[in-house]
Design a protein around this motif. Sequence first.
Motif, PDB file in Angstrom:
ATOM      1  N   VAL A   1       6.198   1.406   8.566  1.00 41.47           N
ATOM      2  CA  VAL A   1       4.854   1.174   8.036  1.00 41.47           C
ATOM      3  C   VAL A   1       4.093   0.160   8.881  1.00 41.47           C
ATOM      4  CG1 VAL A   1       5.363  -0.705   6.398  1.00 41.47           C
ATOM      5  CG2 VAL A   1       3.550   0.943   5.884  1.00 41.47           C
TER       6      VAL A   1
ATOM      7  N   ILE B   1      -0.487  -2.321   1.724  1.00 40.45           N
ATOM      8  CA  ILE B   1       0.658  -1.417   1.816  1.00 40.45           C
ATOM      9  C   ILE B   1       1.142  -1.163   0.390  1.00 40.45           C
ATOM     10  CG2 ILE B   1       3.038  -1.131   2.583  1.00 40.45           C
ATOM     11  CD1 ILE B   1       2.388  -2.936   4.963  1.00 40.45           C
TER      12      ILE B   1
ATOM     13  N   VAL C   1       0.760  -6.379  -0.528  1.00 36.82           N
ATOM     14  CA  VAL C   1       1.728  -5.376  -0.962  1.00 36.82           C
ATOM     15  C   VAL C   1       1.563  -5.148  -2.458  1.00 36.82           C
ATOM     16  CG1 VAL C   1       4.156  -4.737  -1.079  1.00 36.82           C
ATOM     17  CG2 VAL C   1       3.346  -6.150   0.827  1.00 36.82           C
TER      18      VAL C   1
ATOM     19  N   SER D   1      -1.579   2.717   3.383  1.00 36.58           N
ATOM     20  CA  SER D   1      -0.321   3.451   3.523  1.00 36.58           C
ATOM     21  C   SER D   1       0.527   3.244   2.273  1.00 36.58           C
ATOM     22  CB  SER D   1       0.448   2.993   4.766  1.00 36.58           C
ATOM     23  OG  SER D   1       0.700   1.595   4.706  1.00 36.58           O
TER      24      SER D   1
END
Length: 513
Positions: free
Chosen positions: A204, A216, A249, A352
């Motif tokens: 990633v 992410i 995240v 992503s």
Amino acid sequence: MKRIALIIIASFFLVVGCRKKTTTQETAQIEVKKGDIVNTIINDKESFYYVDFKNYPNNDKSLPIGVFDSGTGGLTVLKAIVNYDQNKNETQETGSDGILDFNKESFIYLGDQANMPYGNYSGVGKVDLLDEHIIKDAQFLLSNKYYSDANDSIANIDKQPIKVIVIACNTATAYGKEYIEAFLKKANSDIKVIGVIDAGVRGVLETMQLDEDGIIGVLATAGTVSSKGYHNTILKFKNELGYTGNIEVFSQGGVGIAEAVDEDANYFNRNLKKPRQDYKGPGLLDADIKIDKTLFDIYNFNFSNYKMLCDTKNADDCSILQINDAENYVRYHLVTLMENIRKSNTKNKLKSIILGCTHYPYLTEEIKTVLNELYNYKAKDGSFLYRGFMTENIQLIDPAVNTAKELYDYLNKKSLFNPDGDINASEFYISVPNKDNKSIKIDEEGRFTYDYKYGRNAGEIQEYVKVVPFSRDNVSNDILLRFQKQIPYVYQLIHNFNSNNKKTVDLSFASKI
């Protein structure tokens, strides 16, 4: 034509597992012993789980590669490995040569389906029991024992050991990789252990510039999320590799997704037409994984063919609502993820998503479909609800490819490639409840009951399961068809796994389904 395909599949899998037997001299004992599984494997010569590490064939190039997962999801990792072609086979230089890099390697695959999903053990305070399952997975790969079928009470002892272990399971990597490494160190073994989390994080981060901002997403099992395995590894590698951008995240525990893929009856049962009491997935009243009726329009659940189970004919009037379809689980969790991002007031966009469970790549198309719907979803005022928080083409990161690279690099560095092997000698095993063990409790589907599965305690050394070859008895038609369509080369290797690895099945019908 689909009916014909199912008949052919069924007829073939009747012969799988009829392997020539070399057996132990006595039926394995089911008596329960208190103890530590690691010490039992290393020191107790009378135990079913004992491995003779003093005479283990270390650094033997001819040995197969061991791969394990909590179910069939790990076959997506194996797919990436067996299809890997990033190097020239004669020189090991970088660059495809049209010859698969692992074509002379054989594999032994284990899916611990009887004890899955691994992601739920941490939630019920049974991480120690999960660790025990994980060590037993490694023990199977290292040992020589397996059963011909679920009804066989005597174990065969002609299985090969392995030269490297690949943990094709995110939860097992998060909780068990270091535990397996400590176990092998205690056994004075230098067997390498490769896990999927580090590989996924490298993958990633490679999609981002060093100074790039972005979100992410991590879609994983509840256990993997609670371990913070991906979150901590992303932050670790971000700093080590010199990324200076504002990387956030957001993780979502995908309760029910992997279970639906492996047809765990507590989360998915295609025979049901109304809600049931033993359901463990998201619902209207569960505070932790609640289906929000105000988001019905956004979820866009598919209610056809009992893919959602409601206690009334009108979905809007349900007092009990249960998900009964893999795509609907995907819908619930992706909407929940985007709602969490939207409400966080972040200035970043989701760029992503790491598919942090090996079952999830089976649902890549469903995930892409739902993400596209959410990107284009308009609120009542005509504004795009999520577009400000997500890029149009979110990249889905499957850690499997990076895992294949790490495996290749290790074998190359240690000169452990098999010069004379054959990938068609690969073997595929799955765990089933051990009905010879009278203490186990199974349901109508022949699987462990939920309460028994998560009610057991670590430190009771016994055979809960038997590990047997993949067969028609333990892999359903629908799962086989999914293999056939989505992992065709692995599917062919499964077909080739029979009594002498010489018989094959004509797969020409596959393209006609």
